[in-house]
Design an enzyme around this catalytic site. Structure first.
Site, mmCIF file in Angstrom:
data_model
loop_
_atom_site.group_PDB
_atom_site.id
_atom_site.type_symbol
_atom_site.label_atom_id
_atom_site.label_comp_id
_atom_site.label_asym_id
_atom_site.label_seq_id
_atom_site.Cartn_x
_atom_site.Cartn_y
_atom_site.Cartn_z
ATOM 1 N N GLY A 90 0.811 -1.210 0.000
ATOM 2 C CA GLY A 90 0.000 0.000 0.000
ATOM 3 C C GLY A 90 0.841 1.255 0.000
ATOM 4 O O GLY A 90 1.734 1.421 0.840
ATOM 5 N N GLY A 143 -0.320 4.535 0.267
ATOM 6 C CA GLY A 143 -1.030 5.710 0.747
ATOM 7 C C GLY A 143 -0.126 6.533 1.632
ATOM 8 O O GLY A 143 1.104 6.385 1.623
ATOM 9 N N PHE A 144 -0.729 7.404 2.451
ATOM 10 C CA PHE A 144 0.066 8.244 3.347
ATOM 11 C C PHE A 144 1.013 7.410 4.203
ATOM 12 O O PHE A 144 2.196 7.722 4.350
ATOM 13 C CB PHE A 144 -0.856 9.042 4.274
ATOM 14 C CG PHE A 144 -1.557 10.187 3.609
ATOM 15 C CD1 PHE A 144 -0.858 11.131 2.881
ATOM 16 C CD2 PHE A 144 -2.928 10.337 3.729
ATOM 17 C CE1 PHE A 144 -1.496 12.198 2.276
ATOM 18 C CE2 PHE A 144 -3.580 11.392 3.123
ATOM 19 C CZ PHE A 144 -2.873 12.324 2.398
ATOM 20 N N VAL A 158 -2.251 -6.756 -5.115
ATOM 21 C CA VAL A 158 -1.965 -7.777 -4.110
ATOM 22 C C VAL A 158 -3.195 -8.668 -3.963
ATOM 23 O O VAL A 158 -4.278 -8.189 -3.635
ATOM 24 C CB VAL A 158 -1.589 -7.139 -2.763
ATOM 25 C CG1 VAL A 158 -1.469 -8.199 -1.675
ATOM 26 C CG2 VAL A 158 -0.277 -6.370 -2.891
ATOM 27 N N GLU A 186 -17.848 18.480 2.505
ATOM 28 C CA GLU A 186 -17.008 19.184 1.537
ATOM 29 C C GLU A 186 -17.518 18.975 0.119
ATOM 30 O O GLU A 186 -17.549 19.912 -0.689
ATOM 31 C CB GLU A 186 -15.558 18.725 1.682
ATOM 32 C CG GLU A 186 -14.919 19.197 2.985
ATOM 33 C CD GLU A 186 -13.465 18.820 3.132
ATOM 34 O OE1 GLU A 186 -12.721 19.584 3.767
ATOM 35 O OE2 GLU A 186 -13.070 17.757 2.602
ATOM 36 N N ASP A 237 -5.449 3.015 6.967
ATOM 37 C CA ASP A 237 -6.816 2.505 6.972
ATOM 38 C C ASP A 237 -6.885 0.998 7.166
ATOM 39 O O ASP A 237 -7.978 0.430 7.223
ATOM 40 C CB ASP A 237 -7.523 2.880 5.658
ATOM 41 C CG ASP A 237 -7.866 4.354 5.592
ATOM 42 O OD1 ASP A 237 -8.082 4.961 6.657
ATOM 43 O OD2 ASP A 237 -7.923 4.904 4.469
#
Length: 423
Positions: free
Chosen positions: A14, A16-17, A82, A174, A304
């Site tokens: 992963g 991501g951040f 994956v 938002e 996450d």
């Protein structure tokens, strides 16, 4: 099935951040690391709604992974899906059947949209979790404006058209605010007033207020500003069914809508729950305070994919700031493992959280004391924080230019050329 021969010391699933932050730290220390993600870019998820509302182009919220790690040759980027993780064996299988292994495994595989079993949602609602999601949604919104404009040009009367946003958390608020502002301020620059008057944004949530994590004062401010923008709120009301032509609410109301946007929650990627570890809340993996998975030496879970304890018996929120800090911290703990020194408990530096509602309108709770801000000051803070958090100088500069242009001119080039993004 092919077993890959490698000398990787760490595999990160992963980008991501969390995954990127961990890989950056390991790359700096020249640790042989394999970073696997289905995409060849890292995306800045907090701004995906601005891509969908044509405020930013996709290139401003996505950074090529190989560019990020160009100066960190010990980090290899592998673009692959994956398909299996074996936490006990420290192996990862990708879609071509190749199996990779390493002494340390970092599971940061991210999440998928959680439709909570709502009939029709998976088939008909637009999620907002990836760049492709946001470009597809943005194109669909523009297509509706185009269709309405064509009817006006043909001399036909327009029926009212609804856009429904499901979920009144930060993403939903938002998104609803951005679309409503687009309808009010940007559509008239390109289409007729009749098109603008035909569209209404609805925001639905089972909760009785918007922005649940925020204080009551900021919730009230956000709700009032949404209503000023023309957003119709359906609070304390869930969506019972999503169809191609709209939604049915729990109070029996039926809203005809060609576009339903799902901002109702996330669930860990299915592959995380199939790694041989009993998942916790949200399909995520429970971790120790040092970010390792209990009972699985050498396995970390982040972002996450993890339920990270806050030290007070609660779980930290699924914020990008938490993921980014946890990724860097995990990198340090992995280095400690390699040196044979003691890992340390993760300490999250709480800088608060914020949400944009529209032009010159935002809410924020800043710092550990969660000092409350709203209006223009929170708006300026939101712009500054999100610009700094973008991954490199190029998207920071481009985003700032686009925000300034949008604020002063209400001119959105991406909106005008929206057809180019249709998928």
């Amino acid at each position: 099935m092919t077993n890959a021969t490698s000398n990787y010391q760490v595999i990160i699933v992963g980008a991501g951040f969390a995954g990127v932050a961990a890989a950056r730290r390991l790359g700096k220390a020249k640790i042989p690391t394999l970073l696997i993600d289905r995409n060849n870019y890292s995306q800045f998820q907090p701004l995906l709604y601005q891509v969908a509302s044509s405020q930013l182009p996709p290139s401003d919220v996505a950074e090529p992974l190989r560019a990020i790690f160009r100066k960190r040759p010990s980090v290899r980027v592998l673009t692959a899906e994956v398909t299996a993780i074996d936490a006990a064996a420290h192996t990862v299988t990708v879609d071509d059947g190749t199996v990779y292994s390493a002494p340390t495994l970092v599971i940061a595989a991210g999440a998928v949209v959680n439709f909570f079993g709502t009939p029709g949602a998976a088939e008909h609602a637009y999620p907002l979790y990836s760049v492709s999601d946001s470009t597809r949604l943005g194109a669909a919104i523009i297509e509706q404006f185009d269709k309405a404009d064509a009817r006006v040009a043909a001399g036909e009367a327009l029926d009212p058209t609804n856009i429904v946003v499901v979920g009144a958390g930060p993403t939903g608020v938002e998104m609803a605010g951005a679309i409503a502002e687009t309808i009010n301020s940007v559509v008239p620059r390109t289409y007729s007033d009749a098109v603008r008057e035909a569209f209404t944004v609805h925001l639905a949530d089972l909760a009785k207020t918007v922005l649940g994590p925020f204080t009551e004062e900021l919730q009230q401010y956000a709700q009032e500003h949404l209503e000023e923008l023309g957003v119709q709120l359906h609070l304390g009301t869930s969506v019972k069914e999503v169809r191609a032509d709209g939604v049915t609410l729990s109070d029996g109301e039926v809203l005809a809508a060609p576009i339903v946007i799902w901002a109702g929650g996330l669930h860990a990627q299915p592959v995380v729950g199939q790694a041989g570890i009993t998942p916790g809340r949200g399909g995520r993996l429970n971790v120790n305070d040092d970010l390792t998975v209990p009972g699985f030496p050498g396995v970390y879970a982040l972002g996450d994919a993890a339920n990270i304890p806050d030290g007070a018996g609660k779980t930290l929120p699924g914020l990008g700031a938490v993921a980014k800090q946890a990724g860097a911290w995990a990198g340090e703990n992995i280095l400690a493992d390699l040196k044979g020194t003691q890992r340390t408990a993760f300490e999250y530096h709480d800088r608060g959280f914020m949400a944009m509602i529209g032009r010159m309108a935002a809410v924020a709770e800043v710092g550990r004391s969660h000092k409350q801000l709203h209006g223009s000051l929170a708006f300026a803070g939101w712009l500054a924080v999100h610009d700094v958090l973008l991954p490199s100088a190029r998207p920071r500069y481009n985003a700032l230019v686009n925000w300034v242009r949008d604020y002063f001119t209400e001119d959105r080039t991406e909106f005008i050329v929206g057809d180019a993004t249709r998928t």
